[in-house]
Design a protein around this motif. Structure first.
Motif, PDB file in Angstrom:
ATOM      1  N   ILE A 181       3.152 -10.231  -0.453  1.00 60.50           N
ATOM      2  CA  ILE A 181       2.005  -9.323  -0.646  1.00 60.50           C
ATOM      3  C   ILE A 181       2.243  -7.924  -0.067  1.00 60.50           C
ATOM      4  CG2 ILE A 181       0.411 -11.285  -0.611  1.00 60.50           C
ATOM      5  CD1 ILE A 181      -0.435 -10.331   2.222  1.00 60.50           C
ATOM      6  N   MET A 182       3.317  -7.744   0.652  1.00 57.98           N
ATOM      7  CA  MET A 182       3.556  -6.455   1.331  1.00 57.98           C
ATOM      8  C   MET A 182       3.849  -5.340   0.325  1.00 57.98           C
ATOM      9  SD  MET A 182       7.460  -6.849   2.745  1.00 57.98           S
ATOM     10  CE  MET A 182       8.835  -6.980   1.588  1.00 57.98           C
ATOM     11  N   THR A 183       3.694  -4.097   0.790  1.00 55.28           N
ATOM     12  CA  THR A 183       4.145  -2.923   0.035  1.00 55.28           C
ATOM     13  C   THR A 183       5.600  -2.704   0.401  1.00 55.28           C
ATOM     14  OG1 THR A 183       1.950  -1.939   0.089  1.00 55.28           O
ATOM     15  CG2 THR A 183       3.788  -0.464  -0.387  1.00 55.28           C
ATOM     16  N   LYS A 184       6.471  -2.732  -0.591  1.00 53.13           N
ATOM     17  CA  LYS A 184       7.903  -2.670  -0.317  1.00 53.13           C
ATOM     18  C   LYS A 184       8.320  -1.329   0.260  1.00 53.13           C
ATOM     19  CE  LYS A 184       9.125  -6.049  -3.864  1.00 53.13           C
ATOM     20  NZ  LYS A 184       9.929  -6.309  -5.092  1.00 53.13           N
ATOM     21  N   LYS A 185       9.405  -1.362   0.983  1.00 52.84           N
ATOM     22  CA  LYS A 185       9.912  -0.164   1.656  1.00 52.84           C
ATOM     23  C   LYS A 185      10.189   0.974   0.677  1.00 52.84           C
ATOM     24  CE  LYS A 185      14.033  -0.452   3.382  1.00 52.84           C
ATOM     25  NZ  LYS A 185      15.156  -0.820   4.303  1.00 52.84           N
ATOM     26  N   SER A 186      10.634   0.650  -0.497  1.00 52.42           N
ATOM     27  CA  SER A 186      10.951   1.678  -1.493  1.00 52.42           C
ATOM     28  C   SER A 186       9.717   2.429  -1.972  1.00 52.42           C
ATOM     29  CB  SER A 186      11.663   1.044  -2.697  1.00 52.42           C
ATOM     30  OG  SER A 186      10.853   0.031  -3.284  1.00 52.42           O
ATOM     31  N   ASP A 187       8.542   1.835  -1.767  1.00 51.95           N
ATOM     32  CA  ASP A 187       7.289   2.463  -2.211  1.00 51.95           C
ATOM     33  C   ASP A 187       6.531   3.119  -1.061  1.00 51.95           C
ATOM     34  OD1 ASP A 187       7.767   1.532  -4.800  1.00 51.95           O
ATOM     35  OD2 ASP A 187       6.791  -0.398  -4.369  1.00 51.95           O
ATOM     36  N   ILE A 188       7.168   3.192   0.097  1.00 51.45           N
ATOM     37  CA  ILE A 188       6.485   3.709   1.290  1.00 51.45           C
ATOM     38  C   ILE A 188       6.970   5.124   1.606  1.00 51.45           C
ATOM     39  CG2 ILE A 188       6.121   3.381   3.770  1.00 51.45           C
ATOM     40  CD1 ILE A 188       6.508   0.403   3.323  1.00 51.45           C
TER      41      ILE A 188
ATOM     42  N   ALA B 104      11.333  -4.118   6.162  1.00 59.66           N
ATOM     43  CA  ALA B 104      11.181  -4.580   4.768  1.00 59.66           C
ATOM     44  C   ALA B 104      10.028  -3.890   4.066  1.00 59.66           C
ATOM     45  CB  ALA B 104      10.980  -6.094   4.736  1.00 59.66           C
ATOM     46  N   GLY B 105       9.007  -3.491   4.829  1.00 62.64           N
ATOM     47  CA  GLY B 105       7.860  -2.849   4.204  1.00 62.64           C
ATOM     48  C   GLY B 105       6.677  -2.772   5.148  1.00 62.64           C
ATOM     49  N   ILE B 106       5.486  -2.707   4.562  1.00 64.77           N
ATOM     50  CA  ILE B 106       4.239  -2.655   5.329  1.00 64.77           C
ATOM     51  C   ILE B 106       3.240  -3.598   4.666  1.00 64.77           C
ATOM     52  CG2 ILE B 106       2.212  -1.243   5.866  1.00 64.77           C
ATOM     53  CD1 ILE B 106       3.930   1.108   6.287  1.00 64.77           C
ATOM     54  N   VAL B 107       2.467  -4.262   5.484  1.00 68.09           N
ATOM     55  CA  VAL B 107       1.368  -5.072   4.974  1.00 68.09           C
ATOM     56  C   VAL B 107       0.073  -4.517   5.570  1.00 68.09           C
ATOM     57  CG1 VAL B 107       1.557  -6.794   6.823  1.00 68.09           C
ATOM     58  CG2 VAL B 107       0.461  -7.406   4.649  1.00 68.09           C
ATOM     59  N   SER B 108      -0.908  -4.323   4.725  1.00 70.87           N
ATOM     60  CA  SER B 108      -2.170  -3.721   5.148  1.00 70.87           C
ATOM     61  C   SER B 108      -3.354  -4.572   4.715  1.00 70.87           C
ATOM     62  CB  SER B 108      -2.310  -2.309   4.555  1.00 70.87           C
ATOM     63  OG  SER B 108      -2.424  -2.380   3.143  1.00 70.87           O
ATOM     64  N   GLU B 109      -4.506  -4.224   5.201  1.00 73.15           N
ATOM     65  CA  GLU B 109      -5.734  -4.907   4.795  1.00 73.15           C
ATOM     66  C   GLU B 109      -5.916  -4.811   3.281  1.00 73.15           C
ATOM     67  OE1 GLU B 109      -8.401  -2.577   7.087  1.00 73.15           O
ATOM     68  OE2 GLU B 109      -8.441  -3.980   8.797  1.00 73.15           O
ATOM     69  N   ARG B 110      -5.565  -3.667   2.727  1.00 71.74           N
ATOM     70  CA  ARG B 110      -5.697  -3.463   1.291  1.00 71.74           C
ATOM     71  C   ARG B 110      -4.818  -4.443   0.525  1.00 71.74           C
ATOM     72  NH1 ARG B 110      -4.553   2.509  -0.569  1.00 71.74           N
ATOM     73  NH2 ARG B 110      -6.325   2.815   0.836  1.00 71.74           N
ATOM     74  N   ASP B 111      -3.583  -4.624   1.011  1.00 73.62           N
ATOM     75  CA  ASP B 111      -2.695  -5.591   0.362  1.00 73.62           C
ATOM     76  C   ASP B 111      -3.308  -6.987   0.380  1.00 73.62           C
ATOM     77  OD1 ASP B 111      -0.659  -3.716  -0.194  1.00 73.62           O
ATOM     78  OD2 ASP B 111       0.119  -3.918   1.846  1.00 73.62           O
ATOM     79  N   TYR B 112      -3.885  -7.349   1.509  1.00 74.86           N
ATOM     80  CA  TYR B 112      -4.476  -8.684   1.647  1.00 74.86           C
ATOM     81  C   TYR B 112      -5.651  -8.859   0.689  1.00 74.86           C
ATOM     82  CZ  TYR B 112      -6.419 -12.844   3.884  1.00 74.86           C
ATOM     83  OH  TYR B 112      -6.897 -14.111   4.122  1.00 74.86           O
ATOM     84  N   LEU B 113      -6.503  -7.858   0.623  1.00 72.54           N
ATOM     85  CA  LEU B 113      -7.676  -7.952  -0.247  1.00 72.54           C
ATOM     86  C   LEU B 113      -7.279  -8.005  -1.724  1.00 72.54           C
ATOM     87  CD1 LEU B 113     -10.076  -5.427   1.545  1.00 72.54           C
ATOM     88  CD2 LEU B 113     -10.286  -7.925   1.486  1.00 72.54           C
ATOM     89  N   LYS B 114      -6.348  -7.152  -2.122  1.00 75.15           N
ATOM     90  CA  LYS B 114      -5.952  -7.067  -3.526  1.00 75.15           C
ATOM     91  C   LYS B 114      -5.142  -8.285  -3.987  1.00 75.15           C
ATOM     92  CE  LYS B 114      -4.319  -3.244  -5.093  1.00 75.15           C
ATOM     93  NZ  LYS B 114      -3.504  -2.011  -5.212  1.00 75.15           N
ATOM     94  N   LYS B 115      -4.305  -8.825  -3.121  1.00 74.41           N
ATOM     95  CA  LYS B 115      -3.349  -9.838  -3.567  1.00 74.41           C
ATOM     96  C   LYS B 115      -3.656 -11.252  -3.073  1.00 74.41           C
ATOM     97  CE  LYS B 115       0.156  -6.229  -3.615  1.00 74.41           C
ATOM     98  NZ  LYS B 115       1.407  -5.706  -3.026  1.00 74.41           N
ATOM     99  N   ILE B 116      -4.607 -11.368  -2.150  1.00 74.70           N
ATOM    100  CA  ILE B 116      -4.990 -12.692  -1.669  1.00 74.70           C
ATOM    101  C   ILE B 116      -6.439 -12.999  -2.032  1.00 74.70           C
ATOM    102  CG2 ILE B 116      -5.358 -14.149   0.370  1.00 74.70           C
ATOM    103  CD1 ILE B 116      -2.442 -13.841  -0.279  1.00 74.70           C
TER     104      ILE B 116
END
Length: 267
Positions: free
Chosen positions: A195-202, A168-180
């Motif tokens: 909060i993940m980065t979607k597969k289409s953007d990876i 489905a995508g990737i979740v990173s520390e950056r995603d957590y910091l920016k969106k949580i």
């Protein structure tokens, strides 16, 4: 009176004849004497092969012309070998693929098993990243991976999970910091899918992609983690920018060591 003049004339004539005779005798004596000859020229010893010193022989201590020639030949051979090794090193880095780099890591360190379900909480994802000491996780659909529907995704099922349908995508520390964190959201109440980065953007990499190409894509896109897929589009692992950096530094460290050995004479 006439007689006296005749006597004088006769004496003068006699004197002249005597002088003439003396001159003739002197000339004859000079002609008869052997002509002095110049001393034979000394034979030049500059190019006299018979008088040249014997060729220098290489002594046990390595002195002489032969030693100099041998030393120069050895230096040329070492320089040629060093140049060949350097070119091989450059070509070697260019030929290394992402799959090759992943194979240098243990299976559990390749990141293929580091995943989280889309319905898991953001807090669970961060906890998994902390425990594994990584900065990103694959977000996969457990409903697709769990082929036998027993509620547990086995290693075999995980290996069969394809990028096209299971990821489905990737979740990173950056995603957590920016969106949580910055938005003061509840990590336990927020799902990874939110909060993940979607597969289409990876950006993804195949196992055949050269490492340097992957590094360029990651640098230009400011990406620290890139999923790697096999030929059948199953997951091979997660490529980290730090993995590439370590590989390049290791290769350059080897080259520096080789150059130092050459300069020190130990090549």
């Amino acid at each position: 009176m006439m007689l006296h003049r005749s006597s004088d004339t006769i004496r003068r004539m006699a004197s002249a004849v005597a002088a003439r005779r003396t001159m003739i005798l002197s000339s004859s004596a000079m002609s008869a004497a052997p002509t002095p000859t110049a001393p034979p020229p000394q034979k030049s010893t500059l190019f006299n092969v018979t008088q040249m010193p014997a060729p220098l022989k290489l002594s046990p201590s390595g002195h002489g012309l032969s030693a100099v020639i041998a030393s120069k030949q050895l230096a040329r051979e070492q320089a040629r070998d060093l140049r060949a090794d350097t070119e091989a090193l450059a070509l070697g880095i260019e030929r290394v693929t992402v799959g090759d780099l992943l194979l240098t890591k243990k299976y559990e360190q390749r990141g293929a098993w580091l995943w989280v379900d889309t319905d898991a909480s953001a807090f669970t994802a961060v906890k998994e990243m902390t425990n594994a000491n990584v900065g990103a996780l694959l977000v996969m659909k457990q409903s697709v991976l769990d082929v036998n529907k027993d509620g547990v995704v086995s290693d075999q099922e995980l290996k069969q999970g394809r990028w096209d349908d299971a990821v489905a995508g990737i979740v990173s520390e950056r995603d957590y910091l920016k969106k949580i964190v910055t938005k003061r959201k509840d990590a336990a109440a927020t799902t990874v899918g939110q909060i993940m980065t979607k597969k289409s953007d990876i950006t993804i990499a195949s196992v055949d992609m050269p490492v340097l190409e992957a590094m360029q894509l990651m640098s230009e896109g400011r990406i620290r983690h890139m999923p790697v897929i096999n030929h059948d589009r199953t997951m091979a692992g997660m490529l980290c920018l730090g993995d590439i950096t370590r590989m390049v530094l290791d290769e350059h460290r080897k080259e520096v060591h080789r150059l130092r050995g050459y300069v020190a004479g130990g090549y």
